[in-house]
Design a protein around this motif. Structure first.
Motif, PDB file in Angstrom:
ATOM      1  N   ARG A  86     -19.533  43.760  21.278  1.00 19.47           N
ATOM      2  CA  ARG A  86     -19.798  44.061  19.863  1.00 19.47           C
ATOM      3  C   ARG A  86     -19.943  45.563  19.632  1.00 19.47           C
ATOM      4  O   ARG A  86     -19.479  46.091  18.629  1.00 19.47           O
ATOM      5  N   ARG A  87     -20.593  46.246  20.572  1.00 21.64           N
ATOM      6  CA  ARG A  87     -20.747  47.701  20.435  1.00 21.64           C
ATOM      7  C   ARG A  87     -19.397  48.410  20.509  1.00 21.64           C
ATOM      8  O   ARG A  87     -19.212  49.501  19.971  1.00 21.64           O
ATOM      9  N   LEU A  88     -18.440  47.784  21.170  1.00 25.40           N
ATOM     10  CA  LEU A  88     -17.101  48.358  21.253  1.00 25.40           C
ATOM     11  C   LEU A  88     -16.287  48.126  19.985  1.00 25.40           C
ATOM     12  O   LEU A  88     -15.159  48.598  19.868  1.00 25.40           O
ATOM     13  N   GLY A  89     -16.854  47.379  19.044  1.00 23.76           N
ATOM     14  CA  GLY A  89     -16.188  47.191  17.755  1.00 23.76           C
ATOM     15  C   GLY A  89     -15.546  45.840  17.540  1.00 23.76           C
ATOM     16  O   GLY A  89     -14.778  45.660  16.585  1.00 23.76           O
ATOM     17  N   PHE A  90     -15.867  44.860  18.407  1.00 21.54           N
ATOM     18  CA  PHE A  90     -15.326  43.512  18.268  1.00 21.54           C
ATOM     19  C   PHE A  90     -16.433  42.565  17.806  1.00 21.54           C
ATOM     20  O   PHE A  90     -17.620  42.867  17.969  1.00 21.54           O
ATOM     21  N   SER A  91     -16.049  41.427  17.253  1.00 20.56           N
ATOM     22  CA  SER A  91     -17.063  40.465  16.822  1.00 20.56           C
ATOM     23  C   SER A  91     -17.745  39.813  18.018  1.00 20.56           C
ATOM     24  O   SER A  91     -18.847  39.280  17.903  1.00 20.56           O
ATOM     25  N   GLY A  92     -17.099  39.844  19.160  1.00 21.22           N
ATOM     26  CA  GLY A  92     -17.647  39.271  20.380  1.00 21.22           C
ATOM     27  C   GLY A  92     -16.605  39.318  21.474  1.00 21.22           C
ATOM     28  O   GLY A  92     -15.500  39.857  21.288  1.00 21.22           O
ATOM     29  N   GLU A 112     -15.247  28.618  23.917  1.00 23.44           N
ATOM     30  CA  GLU A 112     -14.835  29.905  23.358  1.00 23.44           C
ATOM     31  C   GLU A 112     -14.079  29.728  22.041  1.00 23.44           C
ATOM     32  O   GLU A 112     -14.279  30.492  21.094  1.00 23.44           O
ATOM     33  N   VAL A 113     -13.214  28.708  21.984  1.00 24.58           N
ATOM     34  CA  VAL A 113     -12.477  28.439  20.743  1.00 24.58           C
ATOM     35  C   VAL A 113     -13.438  28.145  19.597  1.00 24.58           C
ATOM     36  O   VAL A 113     -13.322  28.687  18.497  1.00 24.58           O
ATOM     37  N   VAL A 114     -14.401  27.271  19.858  1.00 19.95           N
ATOM     38  CA  VAL A 114     -15.347  26.876  18.813  1.00 19.95           C
ATOM     39  C   VAL A 114     -16.231  28.066  18.418  1.00 19.95           C
ATOM     40  O   VAL A 114     -16.468  28.310  17.231  1.00 19.95           O
ATOM     41  N   THR A 115     -16.697  28.826  19.410  1.00 20.46           N
ATOM     42  CA  THR A 115     -17.535  29.993  19.125  1.00 20.46           C
ATOM     43  C   THR A 115     -16.782  31.030  18.302  1.00 20.46           C
ATOM     44  O   THR A 115     -17.304  31.570  17.314  1.00 20.46           O
ATOM     45  N   ALA A 116     -15.547  31.307  18.698  1.00 19.21           N
ATOM     46  CA  ALA A 116     -14.750  32.305  17.985  1.00 19.21           C
ATOM     47  C   ALA A 116     -14.423  31.840  16.567  1.00 19.21           C
ATOM     48  O   ALA A 116     -14.399  32.649  15.632  1.00 19.21           O
ATOM     49  N   THR A 117     -14.182  30.545  16.398  1.00 20.38           N
ATOM     50  CA  THR A 117     -13.920  30.015  15.057  1.00 20.38           C
ATOM     51  C   THR A 117     -15.174  30.128  14.193  1.00 20.38           C
ATOM     52  O   THR A 117     -15.097  30.467  13.004  1.00 20.38           O
ATOM     53  N   GLU A 118     -16.332  29.884  14.799  1.00 19.75           N
ATOM     54  CA  GLU A 118     -17.584  30.035  14.059  1.00 19.75           C
ATOM     55  C   GLU A 118     -17.795  31.482  13.629  1.00 19.75           C
ATOM     56  O   GLU A 118     -18.286  31.753  12.529  1.00 19.75           O
ATOM     57  N   GLU A 119     -17.413  32.420  14.475  1.00 16.60           N
ATOM     58  CA  GLU A 119     -17.534  33.842  14.120  1.00 16.60           C
ATOM     59  C   GLU A 119     -16.675  34.196  12.914  1.00 16.60           C
ATOM     60  O   GLU A 119     -16.995  35.116  12.155  1.00 16.60           O
ATOM     61  N   GLN A 120     -15.568  33.457  12.724  1.00 12.37           N
ATOM     62  CA  GLN A 120     -14.674  33.701  11.588  1.00 12.37           C
ATOM     63  C   GLN A 120     -15.105  32.930  10.333  1.00 12.37           C
ATOM     64  O   GLN A 120     -14.512  33.094   9.270  1.00 12.37           O
TER      65      GLN A 120
END
Length: 291
Positions: free
Chosen positions: A65-71, A117-125
């Motif tokens: 996240r500190r590098l500029g990504f949502s995760g 990871e798919v579910v987590t990343a979708t939740e982030e969106q």
């Protein structure tokens, strides 16, 4: 992508811009990520990276996240795009075989991790306002058409069944070409179309979205994040889901969860309708089982 340049230039750029924001332990993680070949990075979990750097899962996630990504999922997904664009699918499959090995227990563990990871990343969106708007559109529909473009027919079927069980009238199709054109002749202005399409844009998708909009129907598009910029403003509601760059888990997982959220959203706003529909379904099932 040349063998001697297997690391991510995108990640290096993010690192150069944000390295001063990193704590000492996050810097250790970030330097490890930058040095890692893309075809290795995309298969690494936060737990594995933490073990390799002597840190923790939480530190790995914070560093991403500190590098500029949502995760970490977005970091891997964005950094892997150059590989997806330059390597043939057969070579990417070879990378996958090398990364997973042949032990089915280990393979299963990696696939379960990729599914999370798919579910987590979708939740982030997840965009609460966009999903709420989509539910409102569905509530007003005369008929909801669930269309699966390309390989997304299973998601369309799941959505159609889920919405019908909470009291909406639905139709479903995974057809393409002339067959799809024939089916869409029945579309009416008060209908709503829920379209599923995973990753790459397609001429057929553009054409169908344009034609449906000209009829006056509202369109809800559930798609991969790569298509958001292209179709934002072209459809009534746009919901994004993500895939994993490792391809060890399907984009469909996130899409199925979003379909369930939409159907349950309709149900909680129209509880009597949903309960009556469930009661009718139970009655029909009972009648069938006694035959």
């Amino acid at each position: 992508m040349e063998v001697h340049d297997r690391t991510s230039s995108v990640l290096k750029d993010h690192f150069d811009r944000n390295r001063t924001n990193l704590s000492r332990s996050e810097l250790v993680v970030a330097e490890h990520l930058v040095s890692m070949p893309i075809d290795v990075l995309i298969f690494r979990s936060a737990e594995e990276i933490a073990a390799e750097t002597g840190t923790s899962d939480a530190t790995v996630i914070r560093a991403a996240r500190r590098l500029g990504f949502s995760g970490l999922p977005e970091l891997k997904r964005i950094c892997s795009r150059v590989m997806a664009q330059t390597l043939p699918t057969s070579e990417r499959l070879e990378h996958r075989f090398r990364a997973t090995g042949e032990n089915l227990t280990n393979v299963a563990k990696q696939m379960f991790e990729a599914a999370r990871e798919v579910v987590t990343a979708t939740e982030e969106q997840f965009d609460e306002n966009e999903v709420s708007h989509a539910v409102s559109i569905l509530e007003q529909a005369d008929t909801v058409w669930c269309l699966g473009i390309g390989t997304s027919e299973a998601e369309a079927i799941h959505c159609s069944v889920a919405l019908s069980r909470v009291g909406l009238r639905t139709r479903c199709s995974g057809a393409s070409g002339f067959t799809l054109a024939n089916e869409l002749l029945d579309l009416r202005r008060d209908d709503v179309v829920v379209m599923f399409h995973a990753l790459r844009d397609a001429d057929e998708l553009k054409l169908v979205v344009r034609q449906i909009s000209e009829i006056g129907c509202k369109v809800i598009l559930i798609c991969g994040v790569q298509l958001k910029a292209t179709y934002e403003g072209m459809v009534s509601a746009l919901i994004t889901c993500t895939s994993t760059p490792s391809k060890l888990a399907s984009w469909s997982l996130g899409a199925l969860v979003m379909a369930d959220i939409l159907s349950y959203g309709v149900a909680v706003r129209n509880q009597k309708q949903a309960i009556d529909s469930k009661a009718r379904l139970a009655k029909l099932r009972a009648a069938i089982s006694t035959r």
